[in-house]
Scaffold this active site. Structure first.
Site, PDB file in Angstrom:
ATOM      1  N   LYS A   1      16.050  -6.301  -3.866  1.00  0.00           N
ATOM      2  CA  LYS A   1      15.252  -5.114  -4.151  1.00  0.00           C
ATOM      3  C   LYS A   1      14.460  -4.759  -2.899  1.00  0.00           C
ATOM      4  O   LYS A   1      13.472  -5.392  -2.561  1.00  0.00           O
ATOM      5  CB  LYS A   1      14.275  -5.328  -5.321  1.00  0.00           C
ATOM      6  CG  LYS A   1      13.739  -3.979  -5.784  1.00  0.00           C
ATOM      7  CD  LYS A   1      12.377  -4.026  -6.426  1.00  0.00           C
ATOM      8  CE  LYS A   1      11.242  -4.073  -5.475  1.00  0.00           C
ATOM      9  NZ  LYS A   1      11.048  -2.892  -4.613  1.00  0.00           N
TER      10      LYS A   1
ATOM     11  N   GLY B   1       6.108 -10.348   1.099  1.00  0.00           N
ATOM     12  CA  GLY B   1       5.188  -9.282   0.709  1.00  0.00           C
ATOM     13  C   GLY B   1       3.770  -9.807   0.685  1.00  0.00           C
ATOM     14  O   GLY B   1       3.461 -10.819   1.320  1.00  0.00           O
ATOM     15  N   SER B   2       2.932  -9.150  -0.084  1.00  0.00           N
ATOM     16  CA  SER B   2       1.512  -9.496  -0.056  1.00  0.00           C
ATOM     17  C   SER B   2       1.232 -10.767  -0.859  1.00  0.00           C
ATOM     18  O   SER B   2       2.003 -11.142  -1.760  1.00  0.00           O
ATOM     19  CB  SER B   2       0.698  -8.340  -0.622  1.00  0.00           C
ATOM     20  OG  SER B   2       1.048  -8.145  -1.962  1.00  0.00           O
ATOM     21  N   THR B   3       0.112 -11.374  -0.555  1.00  0.00           N
ATOM     22  CA  THR B   3      -0.275 -12.605  -1.260  1.00  0.00           C
ATOM     23  C   THR B   3      -0.501 -12.317  -2.747  1.00  0.00           C
ATOM     24  O   THR B   3      -0.122 -13.113  -3.611  1.00  0.00           O
ATOM     25  CB  THR B   3      -1.526 -13.208  -0.595  1.00  0.00           C
ATOM     26  OG1 THR B   3      -1.182 -13.514   0.765  1.00  0.00           O
ATOM     27  CG2 THR B   3      -1.980 -14.477  -1.283  1.00  0.00           C
TER      28      THR B   3
ATOM     29  N   GLY C   1       2.757 -12.098  -4.398  1.00  0.00           N
ATOM     30  CA  GLY C   1       3.327 -13.451  -4.382  1.00  0.00           C
ATOM     31  C   GLY C   1       2.813 -14.271  -5.562  1.00  0.00           C
ATOM     32  O   GLY C   1       3.586 -14.967  -6.224  1.00  0.00           O
TER      33      GLY C   1
ATOM     34  N   GLU D   1       6.974 -15.609   1.507  1.00  0.00           N
ATOM     35  CA  GLU D   1       6.490 -15.266   2.853  1.00  0.00           C
ATOM     36  C   GLU D   1       5.426 -14.199   2.659  1.00  0.00           C
ATOM     37  O   GLU D   1       5.745 -13.035   2.417  1.00  0.00           O
ATOM     38  CB  GLU D   1       7.632 -14.719   3.715  1.00  0.00           C
ATOM     39  CG  GLU D   1       8.861 -15.615   3.801  1.00  0.00           C
ATOM     40  CD  GLU D   1       8.622 -16.863   4.630  1.00  0.00           C
ATOM     41  OE1 GLU D   1       7.587 -16.967   5.300  1.00  0.00           O
ATOM     42  OE2 GLU D   1       9.479 -17.756   4.567  1.00  0.00           O
TER      43      GLU D   1
ATOM     44  N   CYS E   1       3.287  -9.305   9.424  1.00  0.00           N
ATOM     45  CA  CYS E   1       2.514 -10.394   8.841  1.00  0.00           C
ATOM     46  C   CYS E   1       2.026 -11.340   9.921  1.00  0.00           C
ATOM     47  O   CYS E   1       1.008 -11.986   9.762  1.00  0.00           O
ATOM     48  CB  CYS E   1       3.378 -11.131   7.845  1.00  0.00           C
ATOM     49  SG  CYS E   1       4.962 -11.570   8.540  1.00  0.00           S
TER      50      CYS E   1
ATOM     51  N   GLU F   1      -6.390  -9.172   5.524  1.00  0.00           N
ATOM     52  CA  GLU F   1      -5.252  -8.598   6.243  1.00  0.00           C
ATOM     53  C   GLU F   1      -5.317  -7.070   6.197  1.00  0.00           C
ATOM     54  O   GLU F   1      -5.365  -6.489   5.120  1.00  0.00           O
ATOM     55  CB  GLU F   1      -3.954  -9.086   5.603  1.00  0.00           C
ATOM     56  CG  GLU F   1      -2.737  -8.636   6.377  1.00  0.00           C
ATOM     57  CD  GLU F   1      -1.439  -9.110   5.745  1.00  0.00           C
ATOM     58  OE1 GLU F   1      -1.291  -8.989   4.515  1.00  0.00           O
ATOM     59  OE2 GLU F   1      -0.576  -9.607   6.489  1.00  0.00           O
TER      60      GLU F   1
HETATM   61  P1  NAD Z   1       3.911  -5.832  -1.626  1.00  0.00           P
HETATM   62  O1  NAD Z   1       3.605  -7.194  -2.093  1.00  0.00           O
HETATM   63  O2  NAD Z   1       3.143  -4.710  -2.207  1.00  0.00           O
HETATM   64  O3  NAD Z   1       5.435  -5.472  -1.903  1.00  0.00           O
HETATM   65  C1  NAD Z   1       6.485  -6.284  -1.430  1.00  0.00           C
HETATM   66  C2  NAD Z   1       7.686  -6.097  -2.327  1.00  0.00           C
HETATM   67  O4  NAD Z   1       7.344  -6.566  -3.628  1.00  0.00           O
HETATM   68  C3  NAD Z   1       8.107  -4.636  -2.522  1.00  0.00           C
HETATM   69  O5  NAD Z   1       9.505  -4.580  -2.601  1.00  0.00           O
HETATM   70  C4  NAD Z   1       7.463  -4.268  -3.845  1.00  0.00           C
HETATM   71  O6  NAD Z   1       8.130  -3.223  -4.503  1.00  0.00           O
HETATM   72  C5  NAD Z   1       7.600  -5.572  -4.605  1.00  0.00           C
HETATM   73  N1  NAD Z   1       6.631  -5.730  -5.690  1.00  0.00           N
HETATM   74  C6  NAD Z   1       5.404  -5.182  -5.808  1.00  0.00           C
HETATM   75  N2  NAD Z   1       4.828  -5.550  -6.972  1.00  0.00           N
HETATM   76  C7  NAD Z   1       5.711  -6.359  -7.608  1.00  0.00           C
HETATM   77  C8  NAD Z   1       5.704  -7.065  -8.835  1.00  0.00           C
HETATM   78  N3  NAD Z   1       4.673  -7.013  -9.669  1.00  0.00           N
HETATM   79  N4  NAD Z   1       6.779  -7.798  -9.150  1.00  0.00           N
HETATM   80  C9  NAD Z   1       7.827  -7.895  -8.321  1.00  0.00           C
HETATM   81  N5  NAD Z   1       7.907  -7.227  -7.147  1.00  0.00           N
HETATM   82  C10 NAD Z   1       6.856  -6.483  -6.791  1.00  0.00           C
HETATM   83  O7  NAD Z   1       3.805  -5.871  -0.055  1.00  0.00           O
HETATM   84  P2  NAD Z   1       4.034  -4.655   0.946  1.00  0.00           P
HETATM   85  O8  NAD Z   1       2.806  -3.828   0.936  1.00  0.00           O
HETATM   86  O9  NAD Z   1       5.347  -4.019   0.695  1.00  0.00           O
HETATM   87  O10 NAD Z   1       4.173  -5.450   2.324  1.00  0.00           O
HETATM   88  C11 NAD Z   1       3.107  -5.823   3.081  1.00  0.00           C
HETATM   89  C12 NAD Z   1       2.813  -7.299   2.874  1.00  0.00           C
HETATM   90  O11 NAD Z   1       3.950  -8.102   3.188  1.00  0.00           O
HETATM   91  C13 NAD Z   1       1.722  -7.803   3.788  1.00  0.00           C
HETATM   92  O12 NAD Z   1       0.808  -8.582   3.073  1.00  0.00           O
HETATM   93  C14 NAD Z   1       2.458  -8.657   4.785  1.00  0.00           C
HETATM   94  O13 NAD Z   1       1.708  -9.642   5.409  1.00  0.00           O
HETATM   95  C15 NAD Z   1       3.557  -9.206   3.978  1.00  0.00           C
HETATM   96  N6  NAD Z   1       4.630  -9.683   4.856  1.00  0.00           N
HETATM   97  C16 NAD Z   1       4.828 -11.023   4.992  1.00  0.00           C
HETATM   98  C17 NAD Z   1       5.815 -11.504   5.843  1.00  0.00           C
HETATM   99  C18 NAD Z   1       6.054 -12.980   6.023  1.00  0.00           C
HETATM  100  O14 NAD Z   1       7.138 -13.341   6.438  1.00  0.00           O
HETATM  101  N7  NAD Z   1       5.102 -13.841   5.726  1.00  0.00           N
HETATM  102  C19 NAD Z   1       6.608 -10.604   6.535  1.00  0.00           C
HETATM  103  C20 NAD Z   1       6.373  -9.254   6.373  1.00  0.00           C
HETATM  104  C21 NAD Z   1       5.387  -8.798   5.514  1.00  0.00           C
END
Ligand code: NAD
Length: 490
Positions: free
Chosen positions: A173, A226-228, A231, A248, A282, A382
């Protein structure tokens, strides 16, 4: 305008409920594409397709899976220019970045895991006399991959490469904001000869498609970037069938410049650390921690460089920094300027959209530097934009204590010419990755991931292959003399 469907079982299809979502061009806010928006039922049929494809895919010789991945790397390379352009259009990354980094790194990662497929071996532990024990590493099954919007194409390489090499099938996704290169990749996957159902891509919103994938009983593992906060939600959603997880998450990279550092290299490297990809990384070096003896000179040079960064249309030649990926995210980054100032911070440059009228409809933010206390929210949370905080230190211990003071533990960097200090500080940094006299280096062979609230599990290298496989320990009684546990006459 571009139109795209969901990619399920080797076909581009509409969402079952006919929903679509608009993809915007971050340079001017115009609608770039209309993409089918997958819902819960679409995830269900994608998982079913991946389940059907699994036996044949996992049953293939590993070298055969590797050959397909190597072929895919070649196909991607032959479409490099087109992919770089599409990624820039969709995400706002400058064409220079997508051409020199995003696309070549994606190709290199698929190639690395193509080569890895038949080199990820089991092992033979020494066990009791007369027994043979061998351990195989087999695929998990259907893997769900949920990715963010900051490096959509590159993350396809990071996630699909090891998952497919190991024999899993995948439902991915992508972020609802930037699904275009991932969907184009599906066409190239087909061109490379992958069977239907091995890779399925369902763009959609996190609350619907993402949540269904994370909680789906037919999915054996979720790899999430994605975000903490998301996660944590995924940990809870995965509990039903005790899915394996790889998380991650966020970061707040410390970038320490010691008094003996090569300042020219440190200034340039620190600008790359925070401003590459508009700071939407990130592992961005978002906290500059400067030794007080060189802080003034460093800042003078760093400010001059930051103000000279050419912000503009990602597709225009010479652009060094593009827009942020969404308007909402731009607003969030700018809000952190107010938060920093309210907490006594000092704005040293940027903090607003560029004055250039030709950029006024886009999601731009100037390179922004704020002097702030290490404990301030701007230094702890962040921001994920072209926003760096600056603070100073007097001793190595103080530098380490500031660096290790956040909830995150992803990437950190340090600049020094003192060999012993470099290794000592690297050892004490609470982070999954450390760069010495460099920042943000990544390679398919080197593990990528964090500790603390930056998540767990690793992408890349052998570590990634372990993440995407289960071990099976097989015991064979060759000629062991095992006394009967319940001795009875014959
Ligand atoms: P996000 O957590 O909002 O979204 C990430 C993904 O999760 C998207 O595809 C989103 O649609 C999906 N998502 C959102 N809510 C969900 C839920 N309830 N259930 C399942 N999936 C859901 O993050 P973002 O704003 O897209 O990305 C930015 C974040 O990603 C930052 O915190 C960044 O640090 C992190 N990031 C981490 C790494 C790493 O490797 N550690 C790399 C890149 C980005």
């Amino acid at each position: 305008m571009i139109e795209r469907g969901l990619y399920i079982d080797g076909q581009f299809v509409e969402a079952l409920d006919g929903a679509t979502l608009d993809v915007l061009n971050p340079h001017d806010g115009s609608v770039l594409a209309s993409v089918a928006e997958g819902g819960e039922a679409d995830i269900d049929r994608a998982v079913a397709a991946a389940q059907r494809a699994f036996p044949a895919w996992s049953g293939r010789a590993a070298a055969d899976r590797g050959r397909l991945l190597l072929g895919l790397a070649d196909v991607l390379e032959s479409h490099a220019e087109e992919l770089a352009r599409l990624e820039s259009l969709d995400t706002g990354h400058p064409l220079r970045d997508t051409t020199l980094l995003d696309v070549p790194r994606t190709v290199a990662t698929f190639r690395y895991f193509g080569g890895m497929a038949d080199k990820h071996e089991g092992f033979l532990p020494p066990v009791d006399a007369g027994f043979l024990n061998y351990v195989t590493r087999g695929p998990i099954g259907v893997v769900g991959q949920i990715v963010p919007w900051n490096f959509p194409l590159m993350f396809c390489g990071w996630k699909l490469g090891p998952a497919l090499a190991a024999g899993n099938t995948v439902v991915m996704k992508p972020s609802e904001l930037v699904p275009l290169t991932t969907l184009r990749l599906c066409e190239l996957i087909e061109e490379a000869g992958f069977p239907p159902g091995v890779v399925n891509v369902v763009p959609g919103y996190g609350q619907r498609a993402g949540a269904r994938l994370a909680s789906h009983p037919g999915v054996g593992k979720i790899s999430f970037t994605g975000s903490t906060a998301t996660g944590r939600a995924i940990v809870a959603m995965s509990a039903g069938n005790l899915k394996r997880l790889q998380l991650e998450l966020g970061g707040k990279g410390a970038n320490i410049v010691f008094g003996d550092a090569n300042l020219k290299a440190a200034v340039n490297g620190s600008a790359f650390a925070i401003f590459h990809n508009q700071g939407q990384a990130c592992i961005a070096g978002s906290r500059l921690i400067l030794h007080e003896a060189i802080a003034d000179e460093f800042l003078e040079r760093f400010l001059a460089l930051s103000k000279s960064i050419r912000v503009g249309d990602p597709l225009a030649p010479g652009t060094e920094m593009g827009p942020l990926t969404s308007a909402q995210h731009r607003d969030r980054v700018l809000e952190y300027v107010s938060i920093a100032l309210e907490e006594g911070g000092e704005l040293l440059c940027g903090g607003k959209a560029p004055d250039d009228a030709t950029l006024s409809q886009g999601f731009y933010v100037e390179p922004t530097i704020v002097r702030a206390q290490p404990s301030a929210r701007a230094s702890q949370e962040e921001v994920f934009g072209p926003f760096v905080t600056v603070s100073t230190f007097a001793s190595d211990d103080e530098a380490l204590s500031i660096a290790n003071s956040t909830q995150y533990g992803l990437g950190s960097g340090l600049w020094t010419n003192d060999l012993s200090r470099a290794h000592r500080v690297a050892r004490s940094l609470r982070a999954g990755m450390v760069w010495i006299n460099s920042y943000k280096r990544v390679s398919p062979g080197s593990p990528f991931g964090g500790i603390g609230n930056s998540g767990y599990g690793r992408e890349m290298g052998f570590e990634a292959m372990h993440e995407y496989t289960e071990t099976k320990s097989v015991w064979v009684n060759v000629d062991a003399q095992v006394p009967a546990w319940y001795p009875r006459p014959d």
